[in-house]
Design a protein around this motif. Structure first.
Motif, PDB file in Angstrom:
ATOM      1  N   THR A 485      27.103  17.772-107.995  1.00 54.28           N
ATOM      2  CA  THR A 485      26.995  17.065-109.276  1.00 54.28           C
ATOM      3  C   THR A 485      25.612  17.278-109.872  1.00 54.28           C
ATOM      4  O   THR A 485      24.628  17.447-109.142  1.00 54.28           O
ATOM      5  CB  THR A 485      27.225  15.557-109.079  1.00 54.28           C
ATOM      6  N   PRO A 486      25.496  17.260-111.196  1.00 50.92           N
ATOM      7  CA  PRO A 486      24.168  17.397-111.815  1.00 50.92           C
ATOM      8  C   PRO A 486      23.200  16.312-111.363  1.00 50.92           C
ATOM      9  O   PRO A 486      22.011  16.581-111.154  1.00 50.92           O
ATOM     10  CB  PRO A 486      24.470  17.283-113.319  1.00 50.92           C
ATOM     11  N   GLU A 487      23.711  15.100-111.175  1.00 53.63           N
ATOM     12  CA  GLU A 487      22.833  14.006-110.757  1.00 53.63           C
ATOM     13  C   GLU A 487      22.341  14.203-109.320  1.00 53.63           C
ATOM     14  O   GLU A 487      21.171  13.921-109.014  1.00 53.63           O
ATOM     15  CB  GLU A 487      23.573  12.667-110.873  1.00 53.63           C
ATOM     16  N   GLY A 488      23.233  14.684-108.464  1.00 52.26           N
ATOM     17  CA  GLY A 488      22.821  14.948-107.080  1.00 52.26           C
ATOM     18  C   GLY A 488      21.791  16.055-107.001  1.00 52.26           C
ATOM     19  O   GLY A 488      20.799  15.961-106.262  1.00 52.26           O
ATOM     20  N   LEU A 489      22.008  17.107-107.784  1.00 52.89           N
ATOM     21  CA  LEU A 489      21.043  18.195-107.826  1.00 52.89           C
ATOM     22  C   LEU A 489      19.699  17.717-108.358  1.00 52.89           C
ATOM     23  O   LEU A 489      18.645  18.116-107.849  1.00 52.89           O
ATOM     24  CB  LEU A 489      21.584  19.332-108.696  1.00 52.89           C
ATOM     25  N   ALA A 490      19.722  16.845-109.349  1.00 53.88           N
ATOM     26  CA  ALA A 490      18.473  16.324-109.910  1.00 53.88           C
ATOM     27  C   ALA A 490      17.667  15.573-108.851  1.00 53.88           C
ATOM     28  O   ALA A 490      16.434  15.650-108.812  1.00 53.88           O
ATOM     29  CB  ALA A 490      18.774  15.413-111.098  1.00 53.88           C
ATOM     30  N   VAL A 491      18.364  14.849-107.983  1.00 56.00           N
ATOM     31  CA  VAL A 491      17.668  14.132-106.904  1.00 56.00           C
ATOM     32  C   VAL A 491      16.991  15.129-105.967  1.00 56.00           C
ATOM     33  O   VAL A 491      15.826  14.957-105.574  1.00 56.00           O
ATOM     34  CB  VAL A 491      18.649  13.236-106.131  1.00 56.00           C
ATOM     35  N   VAL A 492      17.698  16.186-105.610  1.00 52.98           N
ATOM     36  CA  VAL A 492      17.123  17.186-104.710  1.00 52.98           C
ATOM     37  C   VAL A 492      15.911  17.852-105.358  1.00 52.98           C
ATOM     38  O   VAL A 492      14.884  18.092-104.703  1.00 52.98           O
ATOM     39  CB  VAL A 492      18.180  18.225-104.310  1.00 52.98           C
ATOM     40  N   LEU A 493      15.983  18.148-106.631  1.00 50.26           N
ATOM     41  CA  LEU A 493      14.840  18.748-107.312  1.00 50.26           C
ATOM     42  C   LEU A 493      13.645  17.803-107.313  1.00 50.26           C
ATOM     43  O   LEU A 493      12.490  18.233-107.125  1.00 50.26           O
ATOM     44  CB  LEU A 493      15.219  19.134-108.740  1.00 50.26           C
ATOM     45  N   ASP A 494      13.903  16.517-107.488  1.00 47.45           N
ATOM     46  CA  ASP A 494      12.810  15.542-107.442  1.00 47.45           C
ATOM     47  C   ASP A 494      12.204  15.473-106.040  1.00 47.45           C
ATOM     48  O   ASP A 494      10.989  15.337-105.887  1.00 47.45           O
ATOM     49  CB  ASP A 494      13.315  14.162-107.861  1.00 47.45           C
ATOM     50  N   LEU A 495      13.050  15.550-105.024  1.00 49.22           N
ATOM     51  CA  LEU A 495      12.527  15.562-103.654  1.00 49.22           C
ATOM     52  C   LEU A 495      11.700  16.821-103.401  1.00 49.22           C
ATOM     53  O   LEU A 495      10.664  16.769-102.732  1.00 49.22           O
ATOM     54  CB  LEU A 495      13.679  15.476-102.650  1.00 49.22           C
ATOM     55  N   ALA A 496      12.160  17.943-103.937  1.00 51.12           N
ATOM     56  CA  ALA A 496      11.427  19.198-103.752  1.00 51.12           C
ATOM     57  C   ALA A 496      10.040  19.128-104.387  1.00 51.12           C
ATOM     58  O   ALA A 496       9.083  19.710-103.871  1.00 51.12           O
ATOM     59  CB  ALA A 496      12.224  20.357-104.349  1.00 51.12           C
ATOM     60  N   ARG A 497       9.918  18.424-105.501  1.00 52.45           N
ATOM     61  CA  ARG A 497       8.611  18.285-106.151  1.00 52.45           C
ATOM     62  C   ARG A 497       7.593  17.606-105.244  1.00 52.45           C
ATOM     63  O   ARG A 497       6.397  17.850-105.350  1.00 52.45           O
ATOM     64  CB  ARG A 497       8.756  17.485-107.452  1.00 52.45           C
ATOM     65  N   ARG A 498       8.083  16.758-104.345  1.00 51.82           N
ATOM     66  CA  ARG A 498       7.202  15.968-103.487  1.00 51.82           C
ATOM     67  C   ARG A 498       7.097  16.532-102.066  1.00 51.82           C
ATOM     68  O   ARG A 498       6.498  15.890-101.203  1.00 51.82           O
ATOM     69  CB  ARG A 498       7.731  14.531-103.414  1.00 51.82           C
ATOM     70  N   SER A 499       7.688  17.686-101.824  1.00 53.98           N
ATOM     71  CA  SER A 499       7.734  18.238-100.467  1.00 53.98           C
ATOM     72  C   SER A 499       6.734  19.374-100.300  1.00 53.98           C
ATOM     73  O   SER A 499       6.269  19.981-101.276  1.00 53.98           O
ATOM     74  CB  SER A 499       9.148  18.737-100.148  1.00 53.98           C
ATOM     75  N   ASP A 500       6.428  19.661 -99.040  1.00 54.75           N
ATOM     76  CA  ASP A 500       5.577  20.791 -98.695  1.00 54.75           C
ATOM     77  C   ASP A 500       6.403  21.991 -98.242  1.00 54.75           C
ATOM     78  O   ASP A 500       6.028  23.138 -98.489  1.00 54.75           O
ATOM     79  CB  ASP A 500       4.622  20.394 -97.563  1.00 54.75           C
ATOM     80  N   LEU A 501       7.510  21.709 -97.552  1.00 50.10           N
ATOM     81  CA  LEU A 501       8.360  22.774 -97.028  1.00 50.10           C
ATOM     82  C   LEU A 501       9.816  22.458 -97.326  1.00 50.10           C
ATOM     83  O   LEU A 501      10.206  21.289 -97.395  1.00 50.10           O
ATOM     84  CB  LEU A 501       8.208  22.931 -95.509  1.00 50.10           C
ATOM     85  N   VAL A 502      10.597  23.528 -97.478  1.00 52.70           N
ATOM     86  CA  VAL A 502      12.050  23.414 -97.582  1.00 52.70           C
ATOM     87  C   VAL A 502      12.662  24.279 -96.497  1.00 52.70           C
ATOM     88  O   VAL A 502      12.269  25.434 -96.299  1.00 52.70           O
ATOM     89  CB  VAL A 502      12.559  23.853 -98.967  1.00 52.70           C
TER      90      VAL A 502
END
Length: 823
Positions: A485-502
């Motif tokens: 879902t677009p909303e679920g993807l948006a959450v992951v993108l927000d988490l990625a902004r705050r992460s050091d590694l994926v």
């Protein structure tokens, strides 16, 4: 840059100087990883050369290093040379037992005082403390005492423990050492100080099991919860586990052995349809499939499947795999053959290095690839002392003022978690990649696991709810959402902004379809370290194939390394059934298998990317694979060249590789004797002198013992049968002979027993599901930094907290949940 090292390049560890004093396999593999990543590794060899050169795989293990010949004893003429190197070094690696390390002056206190910025990694068999710290550190002793030989008992025809040939514990300890080194180097960037880091074979081999630790715990805590699967096959060779059908081992019509892998329900359905057996399940006779209630029914269904596979040739099955993407089987390969695997060739994970003495030497490339190629160009192994002159000049450049301790940062660098403040975003499921992130939670990393609404598949892989995922979920925060879902993807993108590694481990093409590929996430956070860790690769002929531990074990050579006596094409039904059982035991026993090897490799790769970023080196397109990791673990066996010495091979009874390295029956069980070295023989002969004259000329020299191996085995068999296994262990280890009582219970239970808990290999944790329980202790121990040992988490346990952290309101969270975007 360190004075005197080679010019810096884009390699992640370029400019680091590593002094390698190791003389055993785990140390060699750890420093091989560091050399492959660009570090300048100085191999310090004793006069006469390193014992590692007796290993047929030495050209791969020692590649890319420089060699100096030194006597490193305290007070020797060469000791100032070693100290001069250490004054300029970043890392020291040793594989001495604790007493030997102290005798050579490699104590934490002395190292901190003399070389305050040095990260000193100690790899031992049993650790520096505890009841077995002074035992010989041979891998086979560890495998015997921890129960791994019992877990692999179905390699042999009977119920007795079986010798294990794959160096699982050594490779695991090597990667544990790498992780400790990189974490300490990362912490040094803040504190300015080095420290001692320790790893051992016992704890490291305990990391390789994906879920059976909790299976054993549940079984002993709630004995009526479910019927235990004592072994994959009963005494008559009939299947006892439902996995036998999903992970079928079978031979084609033209005699090629295949390992199938169809554990997901949709894959199993496709598999049964392809075999023409799906309609058979409508018969009430098979109502309980795959949990068939009687041995007779299980055997009948198993042989039906074997017959259907055997009705087609290998080319016909390959055509099937190309037509039906939900059906797949891997060929069983030897370690040498594994380097010809189509995916290995596609990725350039097999390289040939010209050696002036050996000629072309074929071997695996680097464990980590970046930007579509190996991290560095593989260079040949040195000759003993080849670089002594230049390295002595380098040592002479050292001056004490180069290592004057700095008080700044000392307090901050004491007692904290080395990866405190590091956040890892985990995308993917099961064990082989995610457990690599789990290991870093023990070092202080925050790992946010993104799960589908129904949860990671590993949570339900066992009959007891949540037990399957308990180990891999340790220390993590779970957020459950619908990525589609677009909303679920948006959450992951927000988490990625705050992460050091994926970390992602989906099959090829999935991340691009979901919008979570490296380019998409780096668009919102350019500083991300992004690691791809699929089964086969991010593209290529096998990139889209499902990868499970048994299939990777077959493809990489692990299965045929352990099941070394397995025959080739079966000539009759008896050989077919026996071959299927042997190959299953070779690659599908949970205690030690490809999942764990891959996971340990992922932990090292994540830290390599993180430390490289800290040094200003950006790695793009980082990839480790299950298949590539397993070929690394077997580098001692798949490094090939003309006139390579014979590889060690287990005997037909799976008891060992010779009279002085094998299982012997005691009066109440088994012992494992490891006394192949000349110094070991002298101690053994003296210890057993009251039982038999081992000093006669039949056994007086190594050549004589080889020539009279059967006679020596007979003599030792009679001797060991006279006493209990514990008595032999106590007596012989007191005389510094490698001999332990063989544990005859599964390794995953043995490791959490009171004895191992007291020894520090298991620690207490509190789970929201299982309350207080024991879990594997953190694999690394630090002289200054701390570690922690958390338990697992429930599905979506941290969803609300993480969404609030991202700025979502209570109303917004409630709306997302009502629309099944999050759970």
């Amino acid at each position: 840059m360190t004075a005197g090292t080679r010019p810096a390049t884009s390699a992640p560890l370029a400019g680091l100087l590593v002094v390698d004093l190791s003389t055993t396999l785990p140390g060699a593999q750890a420093t091989q990883f560091l050399a492959d990543a660009g570090a300048d590794v100085v191999l310090v060899e004793p006069p006469g050369g390193s014992p590692l050169r007796a290993d047929p795989g030495w050209p791969g293990l020692l590649r890319g290093k420089r060699s100096i010949t030194l006597d490193i004893g305290l007070g020797s003429e060469d000791r100032p040379v070693l100290d001069g190197l250490l004054l300029q070094a970043d890392v020291l690696v040793t594989t001495m037992r604790p007493a030997a390390a102290e005798r050579h002056g490699f104590t934490a206190q002395r190292l901190a005082e003399a070389f305050p910025r040095l990260v000193a990694a100690k790899i031992t068999g049993w650790g520096s403390h505890g009841p077995w710290a002074d035992y010989k550190g041979y891998e086979s002793l560890v495998m015997a005492k921890t129960g791994v030989m019992h877990s692999k008992r179905q390699l042999s025809p009977g119920p007795d423990p079986a010798y294990v040939s794959t160096p699982y514990a050594c490779y695991a300890a090597a990667q544990t050492a790498v992780q400790g080194i990189l974490a300490a180097l990362f912490e040094r960037e803040s504190s300015g100080l080095g420290q001692v880091v320790e790893s051992d074979l016992v704890s490291s081999v305990g990391a390789l099991d994906p879920y059976n630790w909790f299976y054993e715990m549940i079984l002993h805590r709630y004995p009526d919860a479910f019927t235990p699967q004592i072994a994959a096959f009963d005494a008559q060779g009939r299947p006892q586990t439902r996995l036998m059908y999903a992970l079928l081992v079978a031979a084609t019509k033209d005699g090629t052995w295949l390992q199938f892998a169809h554990t997901a329900p949709r894959l199993m359905q496709a598999w049964l349809e392809e075999l023409g057996l799906a309609d058979e399940l409508k018969d009430p006779k098979w109502t309980d499939f795959p949990d068939l209630p009687t041995p007779e029914l299980r055997f009948e269904w198993w042989t039906r499947m074997l017959a259907e596979v055997g009705a087609r040739t290998l080319p016909e099955w390959e055509a099937t795999f190309a037509r039906n993407s939900n059906v797949f089987g891997e060929q069983f390969r030897t370690p040498d053959q594994a380097l010809d695997h189509p995916q290995i060739l596609h990725e350039g994970r097999a390289v040939t290095v010209d050696d002036p003495d050996l000629g072309p030497v074929r071997q695996p490339s680097t464990l980590v690839h970046a930007a579509g190629r190996p991290l560095t160009e593989i260079r040949r192994a040195p000759r003993p002392g080849e670089h002594s002159e230049e390295l002595r000049r380098l040592a002479a450049l050292a001056a004490p003022e180069l290592e004057t301790p700095s008080t700044q940062g000392t307090a901050a660098g004491t007692g904290g978690l080395p990866l405190a403040g590091v956040t890892i975003l985990e995308l993917g499921g099961m064990f082989a990649a995610p457990y690599g992130a789990t290991l870093l939670t023990d070092l202080g990393a925050r790992v946010i696991k993104v799960e589908p609404l129904e949860g990671d598949t590993i949570r339900s892989v066992m009959a007891f709810p949540e037990a399957g995922g308990a180990k891999v979920l340790q220390g993590k925060e779970s957020i459950a959402l619908d990525l589609r879902t677009p909303e679920g993807l948006a959450v992951v993108l927000d988490l990625a902004r705050r992460s050091d590694l994926v970390l992602q481990c989906y099959r090829a093409g999935v991340t691009e379809r979901l919008g979570i590929d490296e380019a998409s996430l780096k668009a919102v956070n350019p500083d991300l370290v992004y690691l791809n860790s699929p089964g086969y690769g991010i593209d290529g002929p096998y990139g889209h194939k499902p990868a499970y531990a048994p299939s990777i074990g077959a493809a990489s050579g692990i299965a045929l390394t352990d099941a070394a006596t397995a025959g080739a094409s079966p000539a009759n039904q008896e050989e077919l059934l026996r071959g299927a059982r042997e190959r299953w035991a070779g690659g599908a026993v949970p205690a030690v298998q490809a999942d764990g090897i891959a996971a340990l490799s992922v932990g090292s790769a994540l830290l390599l990317g993180l430390y490289a970023r800290r040094r200003g080196i950006a790695l793009t397109g980082m990839v480790t694979t299950m298949l590539g990791s397993c070929t690394q673990a077997l580098i001692g066996r798949n490094t090939s060249y003309a006139d390579r010495p014979p590889l060690t091979r287990v005997d037909d009874g799976f008891q060992g590789t010779g009279p002085l390295h094998r299982l012997y029956r005691a009066s109440d069980g088994w012992v494992f004797l490891a006394a192949s070295a000349e110094r070991d023989w002298s101690a053994l002969a003296t210890a057993l002198s009251s039982h038999s004259d081992l000093g006669n000329e039949r056994f007086s020299t190594a050549d004589a013992r080889d020539a009279n191996g059967d006679a020596l085995t007979d003599v030792l068999s009679r001797i060991f049968a006279t006493r209990t296994k514990d008595a032999w262990e106590a007596d012989l280890t007191a005389r510094d002979v490698g001999c332990v009582a063989v544990c005859q219970e599964n390794a995953e239970w043995r490791m959490q027993s009171d004895e191992f808990h007291r020894a520090g290999y298991a620690v207490d944790a509190v789970s929201p599901i299982f309350d207080e329980h024991r879990r594997l202790a953190p694999l690394s121990r630090f002289s200054r930094s701390a570690v922690k040992a958390d338990a697992g988490c429930t599905l979506g346990q941290h969803t609300d907290a993480l969404l609030r952290e991202l700025g979502r309101s209570a109303e917004s969270i409630a709306d997302l949940r009502s629309r099944d975007v999050v759970r």
